[in-house]
Design an enzyme around this catalytic site. Sequence first.
Site, short mmCIF file in Angstrom:
data_model
loop_
_atom_site.label_atom_id
_atom_site.label_comp_id
_atom_site.label_asym_id
_atom_site.label_seq_id
_atom_site.Cartn_x
_atom_site.Cartn_y
_atom_site.Cartn_z
N ARG A 91 0.82 -1.21 0.00
CA ARG A 91 0.00 0.00 0.00
C ARG A 91 0.86 1.26 0.00
O ARG A 91 0.34 2.38 -0.06
CB ARG A 91 -0.94 0.02 1.23
CG ARG A 91 -2.00 -1.07 1.20
CD ARG A 91 -2.82 -1.09 2.48
NE ARG A 91 -3.96 -0.21 2.41
CZ ARG A 91 -5.23 -0.63 2.28
NH1 ARG A 91 -5.52 -1.90 2.23
NH2 ARG A 91 -6.21 0.23 2.23
N TYR A 94 0.75 4.24 -2.52
CA TYR A 94 -0.38 5.17 -2.33
C TYR A 94 -0.21 5.98 -1.05
O TYR A 94 -0.28 7.20 -1.08
CB TYR A 94 -1.68 4.39 -2.31
CG TYR A 94 -2.92 5.26 -2.30
CD1 TYR A 94 -3.38 5.83 -3.48
CD2 TYR A 94 -3.62 5.50 -1.13
CE1 TYR A 94 -4.53 6.63 -3.49
CE2 TYR A 94 -4.76 6.29 -1.13
CZ TYR A 94 -5.21 6.85 -2.30
OH TYR A 94 -6.34 7.64 -2.32
N GLU A 96 2.45 6.47 0.99
CA GLU A 96 3.63 7.34 0.97
C GLU A 96 3.49 8.38 -0.14
O GLU A 96 3.99 9.50 -0.01
CB GLU A 96 4.92 6.53 0.79
CG GLU A 96 5.25 5.63 1.98
CD GLU A 96 5.69 6.39 3.24
OE1 GLU A 96 5.60 7.63 3.28
OE2 GLU A 96 6.12 5.73 4.20
N ARG A 135 -13.55 -1.59 -4.41
CA ARG A 135 -13.71 -1.24 -2.99
C ARG A 135 -14.93 -1.93 -2.42
O ARG A 135 -15.80 -2.41 -3.14
CB ARG A 135 -13.73 0.27 -2.81
CG ARG A 135 -12.32 0.79 -2.73
CD ARG A 135 -12.24 2.28 -2.77
NE ARG A 135 -12.56 2.77 -4.10
CZ ARG A 135 -12.36 4.03 -4.48
NH1 ARG A 135 -11.85 4.89 -3.64
NH2 ARG A 135 -12.67 4.41 -5.70
N VAL A 136 -14.99 -1.95 -1.08
CA VAL A 136 -15.84 -2.94 -0.43
C VAL A 136 -17.34 -2.75 -0.67
O VAL A 136 -18.04 -3.74 -0.95
CB VAL A 136 -15.48 -3.04 1.07
CG1 VAL A 136 -15.85 -1.78 1.85
CG2 VAL A 136 -16.10 -4.25 1.70
N ASN A 139 -18.22 -3.63 -4.27
CA ASN A 139 -18.00 -5.07 -4.45
C ASN A 139 -19.14 -5.90 -3.85
O ASN A 139 -19.70 -6.79 -4.51
CB ASN A 139 -16.70 -5.51 -3.77
CG ASN A 139 -15.53 -5.52 -4.73
OD1 ASN A 139 -15.60 -4.96 -5.81
ND2 ASN A 139 -14.44 -6.14 -4.33
N GLY A 156 -13.40 -10.21 8.93
CA GLY A 156 -14.44 -9.18 8.85
C GLY A 156 -14.51 -8.30 10.08
O GLY A 156 -15.41 -7.48 10.21
N ARG A 160 -14.23 0.22 9.08
CA ARG A 160 -14.09 1.41 8.25
C ARG A 160 -15.27 2.33 8.61
O ARG A 160 -16.25 1.86 9.22
CB ARG A 160 -14.18 1.08 6.74
CG ARG A 160 -13.04 0.22 6.20
CD ARG A 160 -11.70 0.93 6.21
NE ARG A 160 -10.65 0.14 5.56
CZ ARG A 160 -9.88 -0.77 6.17
NH1 ARG A 160 -10.05 -1.03 7.46
NH2 ARG A 160 -8.94 -1.41 5.49
N ASP A 220 -3.52 -4.33 5.50
CA ASP A 220 -4.92 -3.87 5.51
C ASP A 220 -5.21 -3.27 6.91
O ASP A 220 -5.12 -3.98 7.91
CB ASP A 220 -5.81 -5.09 5.25
CG ASP A 220 -7.20 -4.72 4.79
OD1 ASP A 220 -7.54 -5.05 3.64
OD2 ASP A 220 -7.95 -4.12 5.57
N1 UDP Z 1 -12.79 -5.86 1.57
C1 UDP Z 1 -13.48 -7.06 1.59
N2 UDP Z 1 -14.02 -7.53 0.42
C2 UDP Z 1 -13.94 -6.84 -0.76
C3 UDP Z 1 -13.25 -5.61 -0.78
C4 UDP Z 1 -12.68 -5.15 0.41
O1 UDP Z 1 -13.58 -7.72 2.65
O2 UDP Z 1 -14.47 -7.33 -1.78
C5 UDP Z 1 -12.23 -5.33 2.83
C6 UDP Z 1 -10.76 -4.91 2.73
O3 UDP Z 1 -9.91 -5.99 3.01
C7 UDP Z 1 -10.70 -3.82 3.78
C8 UDP Z 1 -12.08 -3.18 3.75
O4 UDP Z 1 -12.94 -4.15 3.15
O5 UDP Z 1 -10.47 -4.37 5.06
C9 UDP Z 1 -12.15 -1.89 2.96
O6 UDP Z 1 -11.54 -2.12 1.72
P1 UDP Z 1 -11.57 -1.08 0.52
O7 UDP Z 1 -10.83 -1.70 -0.61
O8 UDP Z 1 -12.95 -0.61 0.27
O9 UDP Z 1 -10.77 0.21 1.02
P2 UDP Z 1 -9.56 0.48 2.04
O10 UDP Z 1 -10.20 1.15 3.17
O11 UDP Z 1 -8.91 -0.82 2.45
O12 UDP Z 1 -8.63 1.33 1.26
#
Ligand code: UDP
Length: 259
Positions: A91, A94, A96, A135-136, A139, A156, A160, A220
């Site tokens: 990561r 992004y 840094e 993103r979560v 997705n 899980g 966030r 993460d």
């Molecule tokens: N995540 C997940 N399933 C997905 C996409 C993301 O469980 O299909 C998790 C990811 O590992 C993280 C959180 O959801 O812990 C948020 O991920 P995201 O990619 O939205 O943004 P981040 O906050 O990590 O930049």
Amino acid sequence: FELINHDVIKPIYLEVDKIWHLACPGSPIHYQLNPIKTAKTSFLGTHNMLGLARKNKARIFLASSSEIYGDPLMHPQPEDYKGNVNNIGIRSCYNEGKRIAETLCFDYKRIHGSEIRVARIFNTYGPRMLLDDGRVISNFIVQALRGNPIIIYGDGSQTRSFCYVKDLINGIYKFMNSDISGPLNLGSSIECTILELAKQITKKINPKLELLFKPLPDDDPKRRNPDIRRAKEILDWEPSVQLSDGIDYTISYFRNLLI
Ligand code: UDP
């Protein structure tokens, strides 16, 4: 209105009075595809935009990120928290990148008197995200609408705090028109676990869907939650859209798109 398709890594000369510098993919899967380009976008791109701002005596907004706090050890994260950042991880291009972009902004302010507005944007979601954004929230919604299992990274329990896009844009706009440079956290102060989020989304679309657990990617962050007192005090701003409503608007957007 003129749209110019240009890569900020290369200099550009334009007459402008405000710059909204949001260039750089924000989704981990997208910014990790070409990490060297991501780092160049944040460093060279921000350098070029600050140069453009200086030439025009224009005000410049930088979309920085909650990623500058890394995997934070302090909750919630206030703007003066220095972060817990891995500089050599997947990561880092992004986080840094955003850190050096902020550094450049503040050095331009100190040395050239540039009018900077540095916002640290926390997780944001809403209509018009791409189907394959990665993103979560998008997705989970797209997986559920397609009747596929919901893929959760880790157990899980990571958290966030999700801000609806309309609230965020309102905050960015108020910030640009304020007289403070920042840095300023913009995001929702309501924290939820990724498992809770998955349950909330499946309940709305199809409660019978399977939840599939996959390994957590490196670095993460375990918890993320902004301290937004500064934005509340200075801008009189805070998010107003509830997560459940925002998810509903986002579901209808993707439902129409998939039809
Ligand atoms: N995540 C997940 N399933 C997905 C996409 C993301 O469980 O299909 C998790 C990811 O590992 C993280 C959180 O959801 O812990 C948020 O991920 P995201 O990619 O939205 O943004 P981040 O906050 O990590 O930049």
